[in-house]
Design an enzyme around this catalytic site. Structure first.
Site, PDB file in Angstrom:
ATOM      1  N   ASP A  86       5.685   3.464 -14.587  1.00  0.00           N
ATOM      2  CA  ASP A  86       6.344   2.452 -15.482  1.00  0.00           C
ATOM      3  C   ASP A  86       5.802   2.299 -16.867  1.00  0.00           C
ATOM      4  OD1 ASP A  86       4.114   1.270 -14.178  1.00  0.00           O
ATOM      5  OD2 ASP A  86       5.649  -0.289 -13.228  1.00  0.00           O
ATOM      6  N   ASP A 141      -4.684  -3.757  -4.453  1.00  0.00           N
ATOM      7  CA  ASP A 141      -4.626  -2.883  -3.509  1.00  0.00           C
ATOM      8  C   ASP A 141      -4.964  -1.579  -4.143  1.00  0.00           C
ATOM      9  OD1 ASP A 141      -2.336  -2.187  -5.037  1.00  0.00           O
ATOM     10  OD2 ASP A 141      -1.003  -3.389  -3.361  1.00  0.00           O
ATOM     11  N   ASP A 148      -3.890   2.522  -4.693  1.00  0.00           N
ATOM     12  CA  ASP A 148      -2.949   3.485  -4.780  1.00  0.00           C
ATOM     13  C   ASP A 148      -3.681   4.773  -5.254  1.00  0.00           C
ATOM     14  OD1 ASP A 148      -0.755   1.521  -4.157  1.00  0.00           O
ATOM     15  OD2 ASP A 148      -1.260   0.925  -6.157  1.00  0.00           O
TER      16      ASP A 148
HETATM   17  P1  ATP Z   1      -0.139  -4.526  -8.478  1.00  0.00           P
HETATM   18  O1  ATP Z   1      -0.434  -3.935  -6.959  1.00  0.00           O
HETATM   19  O2  ATP Z   1      -1.433  -5.232  -8.834  1.00  0.00           O
HETATM   20  O3  ATP Z   1       1.040  -5.635  -8.285  1.00  0.00           O
HETATM   21  P2  ATP Z   1       0.362  -2.096  -9.392  1.00  0.00           P
HETATM   22  O4  ATP Z   1       0.402  -1.529 -10.841  1.00  0.00           O
HETATM   23  O5  ATP Z   1      -0.533  -1.410  -8.579  1.00  0.00           O
HETATM   24  O6  ATP Z   1       0.085  -3.435  -9.544  1.00  0.00           O
HETATM   25  P3  ATP Z   1       2.188  -1.112  -7.463  1.00  0.00           P
HETATM   26  O7  ATP Z   1       3.779  -2.093  -7.207  1.00  0.00           O
HETATM   27  O8  ATP Z   1       1.216  -1.402  -6.339  1.00  0.00           O
HETATM   28  O9  ATP Z   1       1.677  -1.835  -8.777  1.00  0.00           O
HETATM   29  O10 ATP Z   1       2.575   0.214  -7.753  1.00  0.00           O
HETATM   30  C1  ATP Z   1       1.743   1.235  -7.752  1.00  0.00           C
HETATM   31  C2  ATP Z   1       1.740   1.817  -9.238  1.00  0.00           C
HETATM   32  O11 ATP Z   1       3.131   2.688  -8.894  1.00  0.00           O
HETATM   33  C3  ATP Z   1       2.202   1.219 -10.498  1.00  0.00           C
HETATM   34  O12 ATP Z   1       0.798   1.008 -11.148  1.00  0.00           O
HETATM   35  C4  ATP Z   1       2.904   2.256 -11.340  1.00  0.00           C
HETATM   36  O13 ATP Z   1       2.341   3.521 -11.817  1.00  0.00           O
HETATM   37  C5  ATP Z   1       3.810   3.046 -10.154  1.00  0.00           C
HETATM   38  N1  ATP Z   1       5.184   2.038 -10.125  1.00  0.00           N
HETATM   39  C6  ATP Z   1       5.451   0.984  -9.248  1.00  0.00           C
HETATM   40  N2  ATP Z   1       6.518   0.736  -9.493  1.00  0.00           N
HETATM   41  C7  ATP Z   1       7.169   1.193 -10.229  1.00  0.00           C
HETATM   42  C8  ATP Z   1       8.720   1.483 -10.589  1.00  0.00           C
HETATM   43  N3  ATP Z   1       9.509   0.466 -10.403  1.00  0.00           N
HETATM   44  N4  ATP Z   1       8.820   2.282 -11.830  1.00  0.00           N
HETATM   45  C9  ATP Z   1       7.882   3.243 -12.333  1.00  0.00           C
HETATM   46  N5  ATP Z   1       6.569   3.213 -11.623  1.00  0.00           N
HETATM   47  C10 ATP Z   1       6.269   2.483 -10.470  1.00  0.00           C
HETATM   48 MG    MG Z   2      -1.002  -1.790  -6.429  1.00  0.00          MG
END
Ligand code: ATP
Ligand code: MG
Length: 450
Positions: A156, A64, A66
């Protein structure tokens, strides 16, 4: 278009020019681009961030996209008719285009900055808030907006904190994410213990990303996990279920499961399974193993996976042990329903599971009993059961794991590919052999006494 150079906090970023990175607009979802363009045209800053940027840099297809922006949720809602504000603790905005949702978050200050702000409101660096929104109530709800450099620091991992801008298509790196990406390292931003205490789910995320990307956990990021794993007890079963779903559908569940066990965090998600596996026999252990492998294999082949199937497999060893214990205890006939409910209830203390999934897992188990009985009269209804296909797959898995089930898997395979005539014959054959078996049993005692 608003220029990057006027963005507060930009002085803390390393800028990476377009010719030094491989994020190409052609790989970004058109809807995400639309949001980025519309926000910049309206005078806001907007950046692609998180998994979208990370995966594109690695040549992977992002799950996805963001976006982070200095527009507040309310401003976003005014700008996009298809926007919805969701979440209470963290307000985020979902902009919907058909089935695709673009998630937009407002630049947020890190956690301790929020406390400082509460202490001294006059010195705060809140951007984009009108007075009605800058109330203490909002601060307490953690929606404290900050500058982009602060937004980067509250994310994170360094590889998740890279920002892509439409302004000359550059990347912004505040935390050394590009270096970590090159070295294939998952590194938590800031002090690891502090960041895990703030949100223990980050331990699960670290493991998931390491497995999914084939990265290693940087030394300090890895070090405290074993000791802090117990903090996961404070996370709601609903959030742990969300995380479990991401694990199951990651395409790397085998690797994640192994890492979860290695770092002692597995027991906070799959406690009953890991306990049962300690004393389980070979076939049950193999069944769990095969179910995990099949999940990854199906996803690699572009097929869908149903979480209830994996839950049915993960809880199977425990269920079998319970049924065996019931049978061994005097006079009690094993009550399947009770045992199935107990197995599911036990898991629900760890991860919530939506009711439709627990019902489906139970149906898979019930159908195993029916299939094993191989009763002529129940064949048609078993076959017509909405969960038959999953139950059949489960049966094949049990046989593959080494259970001796009288070649029932083959029987059901033949039955499914047979035409109506063949099926009628097969059912008739079952009825005959069933009757024979019964007669033989009846005759035996008399022949023994002769
Ligand atoms: P994927 O969507 O492939 O699982 P992602 O890195 O995009 O991985 P998401 O859960 O969509 O993960 O979150 C988007 C972004 O928000 C992350 O890349 C990170 O920068 C931030 N984020 C998400 N969860 C946390 C958390 N628990 N603590 C700090 N930052 C977070
Ligand atoms: Mg994501």
């Amino acid at each position: 278009m608003i220029h990057l150079e006027v963005l507060p906090g930009i002085e803390n970023a390393t800028l990476i020019d377009r010719d030094r990175h491989q994020v190409s607009r052609s790989n970004i979802s058109p809807n995400a681009l639309k949001v980025l363009y519309k926000l910049t045209a309206a005078g806001f800053h907007a950046y692609l961030v998180g998994g979208g940027v990370r995966d594109l840099l690695l040549g992977l297809q992002p799950k996805d996209f963001d976006i982070a922006s200095n527009a507040t949720p309310e401003e976003l809602r005014k700008l996009f008719r298809n926007a919805r504000i969701i979440g209470r603790r963290f307000k985020i905005v979902h902009i919907r285009y058909g089935r695709e949702i673009i998630e937009v978050t407002t630049f947020r200050a890190p956690h301790d900055a929020q406390n400082q702000i509460a202490d001294d409101i006059s010195r705060r660096k809140i951007r984009g808030l009108d007075s009605a929104h800058s109330s203490a109530g909002m601060i307490l709800r953690d929606n404290v907006y900050g500058d982009i450099d602060e937004d980067a620091l509250r994310r994170d991992f360094t590889v998740n904190a890279l920002y892509y801008t439409l302004d000359k298509f550059r990347l912004l790196d505040f935390t050394g994410g590009m270096d970590d990406l090159k070295r294939k390292k998952i590194r938590i931003i800031g002090d690891p213990v502090e960041r895990y205490r703030e949100d223990p789910v980050r331990m699960l995320r670290a493991i998931r990303f390491a497995a999914k990307l084939g990265f290693t956990l940087e030394r300090d990021t890895k070090a405290p996990i074993d000791e802090l794993a117990h903090l996961l007890e404070s996370i709601s079963p609903a959030r742990l279920f969300d995380e479990t779903l991401k694990i199951i559908t990651s395409g790397h569940v085998v690797k994640i499961f192994a890492l979860l066990r290695k770092f002692n965090v597995g027991k906070y998600l799959f406690g009953p399974t890991l306990t049962a596996l300690k004393t389980a026999g070979d076939t049950e252990r193999k069944l769990v193993d095969l179910a995990l492998h099949n999940t990854d294999k199906r996803l690699a082949e572009g097929k869908s996976v149903t979480p209830y199937f994996l839950f049915a497999a993960l809880l199977w060893p425990g269920l079998r042990q319970q049924l065996a214990a019931d049978r061994a205890s005097q006079n009690s006939c094993p009550n399947f329903q009770q045992a199935a409910n107990a197995s599911l209830r036990e898991q629900l203390d760890y991860t919530a599971i939506p009711k439709r999934f627990t019902i489906a897992a139970k149906e898979i188990w019930e159908l195993q009993l029916r299939i094993e009985k191989h009763n002529r009269r129940s064949i048609e209804s078993t076959f017509g059961h909405p969960r038959f296909r999953a139950a059949y797959d489960f049966l094949l898995l049990r046989e593959e794991a080494g259970e001796q089930l009288n070649s029932l898997g083959q029987w059901w395979t033949d039955f499914q590919i047979g035409d109506t005539k063949r099926r009628t014959e097969m059912i008739a054959a079952v009825s005959k052999s069933g009757a024979k078996r019964q007669r033989r049993r009846k005759r035996k005692p008399s022949s023994n006494t002769e």
